[in-house]
Design a protein around this motif. Structure first.
Motif, PDB file in Angstrom:
ATOM      1  N   PHE A 111      41.939   0.574  -9.652  1.00 25.58           N
ATOM      2  CA  PHE A 111      40.874  -0.177  -8.976  1.00 25.58           C
ATOM      3  C   PHE A 111      41.426  -0.995  -7.816  1.00 25.58           C
ATOM      4  CE2 PHE A 111      37.483  -3.423  -8.668  1.00 25.58           C
ATOM      5  CZ  PHE A 111      36.400  -2.568  -8.520  1.00 25.58           C
ATOM      6  N   ALA A 112      42.730  -1.163  -7.776  1.00 29.49           N
ATOM      7  CA  ALA A 112      43.365  -1.881  -6.665  1.00 29.49           C
ATOM      8  C   ALA A 112      43.046  -1.210  -5.329  1.00 29.49           C
ATOM      9  CB  ALA A 112      44.882  -1.935  -6.880  1.00 29.49           C
ATOM     10  N   ILE A 113      42.896   0.107  -5.337  1.00 28.57           N
ATOM     11  CA  ILE A 113      42.567   0.834  -4.104  1.00 28.57           C
ATOM     12  C   ILE A 113      41.169   0.459  -3.628  1.00 28.57           C
ATOM     13  CG2 ILE A 113      42.175   3.117  -3.105  1.00 28.57           C
ATOM     14  CD1 ILE A 113      45.116   2.466  -3.531  1.00 28.57           C
ATOM     15  N   VAL A 114      40.242   0.312  -4.562  1.00 27.05           N
ATOM     16  CA  VAL A 114      38.874  -0.087  -4.221  1.00 27.05           C
ATOM     17  C   VAL A 114      38.882  -1.508  -3.642  1.00 27.05           C
ATOM     18  CG1 VAL A 114      36.533  -0.444  -5.087  1.00 27.05           C
ATOM     19  CG2 VAL A 114      37.948   1.391  -6.027  1.00 27.05           C
ATOM     20  N   LEU A 115      39.632  -2.405  -4.271  1.00 27.89           N
ATOM     21  CA  LEU A 115      39.758  -3.773  -3.760  1.00 27.89           C
ATOM     22  C   LEU A 115      40.389  -3.774  -2.377  1.00 27.89           C
ATOM     23  CD1 LEU A 115      41.083  -5.533  -7.000  1.00 27.89           C
ATOM     24  CD2 LEU A 115      38.758  -5.626  -6.074  1.00 27.89           C
ATOM     25  N   ARG A 116      41.395  -2.937  -2.189  1.00 27.31           N
ATOM     26  CA  ARG A 116      42.080  -2.814  -0.888  1.00 27.31           C
ATOM     27  C   ARG A 116      41.084  -2.396   0.197  1.00 27.31           C
ATOM     28  NH1 ARG A 116      44.996   1.131   2.195  1.00 27.31           N
ATOM     29  NH2 ARG A 116      46.951   0.276   3.037  1.00 27.31           N
ATOM     30  N   GLU A 117      40.213  -1.463  -0.150  1.00 28.36           N
ATOM     31  CA  GLU A 117      39.237  -0.980   0.821  1.00 28.36           C
ATOM     32  C   GLU A 117      38.253  -2.076   1.208  1.00 28.36           C
ATOM     33  OE1 GLU A 117      36.047   2.662   1.353  1.00 28.36           O
ATOM     34  OE2 GLU A 117      37.845   2.905   0.143  1.00 28.36           O
ATOM     35  N   ILE A 118      37.780  -2.820   0.229  1.00 20.14           N
ATOM     36  CA  ILE A 118      36.839  -3.902   0.516  1.00 20.14           C
ATOM     37  C   ILE A 118      37.467  -4.939   1.435  1.00 20.14           C
ATOM     38  CG2 ILE A 118      35.519  -5.810  -0.498  1.00 20.14           C
ATOM     39  CD1 ILE A 118      35.211  -4.032  -3.015  1.00 20.14           C
ATOM     40  N   LEU A 119      38.706  -5.307   1.144  1.00 27.13           N
ATOM     41  CA  LEU A 119      39.390  -6.320   1.950  1.00 27.13           C
ATOM     42  C   LEU A 119      39.659  -5.833   3.376  1.00 27.13           C
ATOM     43  CD1 LEU A 119      41.969  -7.773  -0.618  1.00 27.13           C
ATOM     44  CD2 LEU A 119      39.844  -8.821   0.202  1.00 27.13           C
ATOM     45  N   LEU A 120      40.064  -4.583   3.515  1.00 27.05           N
ATOM     46  CA  LEU A 120      40.355  -4.045   4.846  1.00 27.05           C
ATOM     47  C   LEU A 120      39.099  -3.905   5.701  1.00 27.05           C
ATOM     48  CD1 LEU A 120      43.069  -1.304   4.151  1.00 27.05           C
ATOM     49  CD2 LEU A 120      43.345  -3.384   5.510  1.00 27.05           C
ATOM     50  N   ARG A 121      37.978  -3.632   5.063  1.00 27.10           N
ATOM     51  CA  ARG A 121      36.747  -3.392   5.822  1.00 27.10           C
ATOM     52  C   ARG A 121      35.867  -4.622   5.993  1.00 27.10           C
ATOM     53  NH1 ARG A 121      34.119   2.075   3.482  1.00 27.10           N
ATOM     54  NH2 ARG A 121      32.595   1.537   5.083  1.00 27.10           N
ATOM     55  N   LYS A 122      36.058  -5.620   5.116  1.00 26.12           N
ATOM     56  CA  LYS A 122      35.161  -6.771   5.140  1.00 26.12           C
ATOM     57  C   LYS A 122      35.841  -8.112   5.419  1.00 26.12           C
ATOM     58  CE  LYS A 122      31.212  -4.755   4.428  1.00 26.12           C
ATOM     59  NZ  LYS A 122      30.138  -4.831   5.455  1.00 26.12           N
ATOM     60  N   THR A 123      37.159  -8.114   5.600  1.00 24.30           N
ATOM     61  CA  THR A 123      37.867  -9.360   5.893  1.00 24.30           C
ATOM     62  C   THR A 123      38.827  -9.125   7.063  1.00 24.30           C
ATOM     63  OG1 THR A 123      39.856  -9.008   4.520  1.00 24.30           O
ATOM     64  CG2 THR A 123      37.862  -9.804   3.394  1.00 24.30           C
ATOM     65  N   PRO A 124      39.387 -10.191   7.649  1.00 26.96           N
ATOM     66  CA  PRO A 124      40.341 -10.040   8.760  1.00 26.96           C
ATOM     67  C   PRO A 124      41.712  -9.511   8.322  1.00 26.96           C
ATOM     68  CG  PRO A 124      39.292 -12.214   8.774  1.00 26.96           C
ATOM     69  CD  PRO A 124      39.004 -11.592   7.449  1.00 26.96           C
ATOM     70  N   LEU A 125      41.914  -9.343   7.016  1.00 24.95           N
ATOM     71  CA  LEU A 125      43.215  -8.887   6.531  1.00 24.95           C
ATOM     72  C   LEU A 125      43.570  -7.506   7.093  1.00 24.95           C
ATOM     73  CD1 LEU A 125      43.099  -9.920   2.769  1.00 24.95           C
ATOM     74  CD2 LEU A 125      44.790 -10.689   4.438  1.00 24.95           C
ATOM     75  N   THR A 126      44.849  -7.311   7.391  1.00 29.39           N
ATOM     76  CA  THR A 126      45.335  -6.022   7.866  1.00 29.39           C
ATOM     77  C   THR A 126      46.420  -5.517   6.917  1.00 29.39           C
ATOM     78  OG1 THR A 126      46.962  -7.136   9.277  1.00 29.39           O
ATOM     79  CG2 THR A 126      44.849  -6.543  10.278  1.00 29.39           C
ATOM     80  N   LYS A 127      46.805  -4.262   7.109  1.00 31.68           N
ATOM     81  CA  LYS A 127      47.827  -3.672   6.239  1.00 31.68           C
ATOM     82  C   LYS A 127      49.131  -4.454   6.340  1.00 31.68           C
ATOM     83  CE  LYS A 127      47.042   0.182   8.361  1.00 31.68           C
ATOM     84  NZ  LYS A 127      47.198   1.563   8.852  1.00 31.68           N
ATOM     85  N   GLY A 128      49.783  -4.610   5.193  1.00 36.72           N
ATOM     86  CA  GLY A 128      51.045  -5.328   5.187  1.00 36.72           C
ATOM     87  C   GLY A 128      51.304  -6.010   3.853  1.00 36.72           C
ATOM     88  N   THR A 129      52.316  -6.849   3.835  1.00 35.83           N
ATOM     89  CA  THR A 129      52.749  -7.512   2.608  1.00 35.83           C
ATOM     90  C   THR A 129      51.672  -8.407   2.011  1.00 35.83           C
ATOM     91  OG1 THR A 129      55.026  -7.499   3.441  1.00 35.83           O
ATOM     92  CG2 THR A 129      54.544  -8.942   1.575  1.00 35.83           C
ATOM     93  N   TRP A 130      50.975  -9.163   2.888  1.00 37.31           N
ATOM     94  CA  TRP A 130      49.961 -10.078   2.380  1.00 37.31           C
ATOM     95  C   TRP A 130      48.812  -9.328   1.719  1.00 37.31           C
ATOM     96  CZ3 TRP A 130      50.323 -14.804   0.976  1.00 37.31           C
ATOM     97  CH2 TRP A 130      51.234 -15.673   1.599  1.00 37.31           C
ATOM     98  N   LEU A 131      48.403  -8.228   2.325  1.00 32.16           N
ATOM     99  CA  LEU A 131      47.331  -7.425   1.729  1.00 32.16           C
ATOM    100  C   LEU A 131      47.760  -6.917   0.357  1.00 32.16           C
ATOM    101  CD1 LEU A 131      44.579  -5.959   1.964  1.00 32.16           C
ATOM    102  CD2 LEU A 131      45.826  -4.034   2.970  1.00 32.16           C
TER     103      LEU A 131
END
Length: 213
Positions: A111-131
C-alpha cells in the motif's frame, strides 16, 4: 485506445474483487469476524469507485488494492489463523502458527505505492529521500492504527470469540509488534522494487489526464 485498455483492466479487477467478495460471504467461519475483517476493504473499494473519474490511480495501484482486498476477503472467510493453505504449510514444516496473518501484513506494505502516488500527485513532495521516509512513516502509522483498532474491538467485545479471531494472536504476546514490523518491511521492499515502474506509469496517467482536460 491505451486509456480504454486501462479502463478494461480496472473493470476486470473490480469484477474479480466482487466475485471473491461474494465467495467470501458464503458460509464464512464466523459472520461477525467476516464483517470485521472485510469492512475496511469494502469501505476502501467504495471510496475508490466514487472518485474514479476525479482521481484515477495508476493500474499498478489498482492491482495492489485488488490484491489487498482479496487478501482480506480470504482471511475474513476462513479466519486469518485458519486459512487452509497456511495450515498445510504449518503442518508440513512443523511451524508454531498459521502464518497467513504475517503474510498479509507483509503484503499490506504494498500500500506504500498507493500512498506514494497520492503524495506525488496531491502535494508539493517530489521523488527523493524525504518522499521515501514520509511514505514509510505513513505505512507504519497505518499499521499501528490498525493494531489499535483491533485492540479497541477486543475491549468493546470484552474478549469474545469474534474478537479473538479478529486479533489472531495465536498465543504470541508480541503479535502486534510482529505485525507492524512486517508491514514496515513490506513497505520498504515495495518502494525499492516498484518505485521506478510506478514513476513510468505515473507519467502516462498524468499525460492522459491532462489530455482529457
Amino acid at each position: 485506445m491505451k486509456h480504454d485498455g486501462s479502463r478494461k483492466i480496472h473493470l476486470f479487477l473490480l469484477l474479480v474483487i466482487i466475485a471473491v467478495f461474494i465467495w467470501s460471504a458464503i458460509k464464512p467461519a464466523s459472520y461477525l469476524t467476516w464483517a470485521l475483517e472485510v469492512s475496511p476493504a469494502v469501505v476502501g473499494l467504495i471510496i475508490v469507485i466514487t472518485i474514479y473519474y476525479r482521481f484515477r490511480f495508476t493500474t499498478l495501484s489498482y492491482v495492489i488494492m485488488a490484491v489487498l482486498a482479496i487478501l482480506m476477503f480470504i482471511g475474513g472467510h476462513y479466519i486469518y489463523s485458519k486459512v487452509p493453505l497456511f495450515d498445510w504449510i504449518k503442518d508440513t514444516y512443523d511451524l508454531k502458527r498459521n502464518h497467513y496473518d504475517r503474510f498479509g501484513h507483509l503484503l499490506k506494505g504494498l500500500f506504500a505505492i498507493v500512498l506514494r502516488e497520492i503524495l506525488l500527485r496531491k502535494t508539493p513532495l517530489t521523488k527523493g529521500t524525504w518522499l521515501f521516509a514520509i511514505v514509510v512513516s505513513m505505512s507504519l502509522a497505518i499499521a499501528a492504527l490498525y493494531e489499535i483498532i483491533e485492540w479497541l474491538v477486543s475491549k468493546i467485545s470484552k474478549g469474545g470469540e469474534a474478537s479473538k479471531n479478529f486479533l489472531g494472536i495465536q498465543g504470541d504476546i508480541w503479535d502486534t509488534q510482529w505485525d507492524m514490523l512486517y508491514s514496515l518491511t513490506g513497505s520498504i521492499v515495495a518502494l525499492l522494487i516498484f518505485s521506478k515502474l510506478h514513476d513510468k506509469l505515473l507519467k502516462k496517467e498524468i499525460r492522459t489526464s491532462n489530455a482529457q482536460h
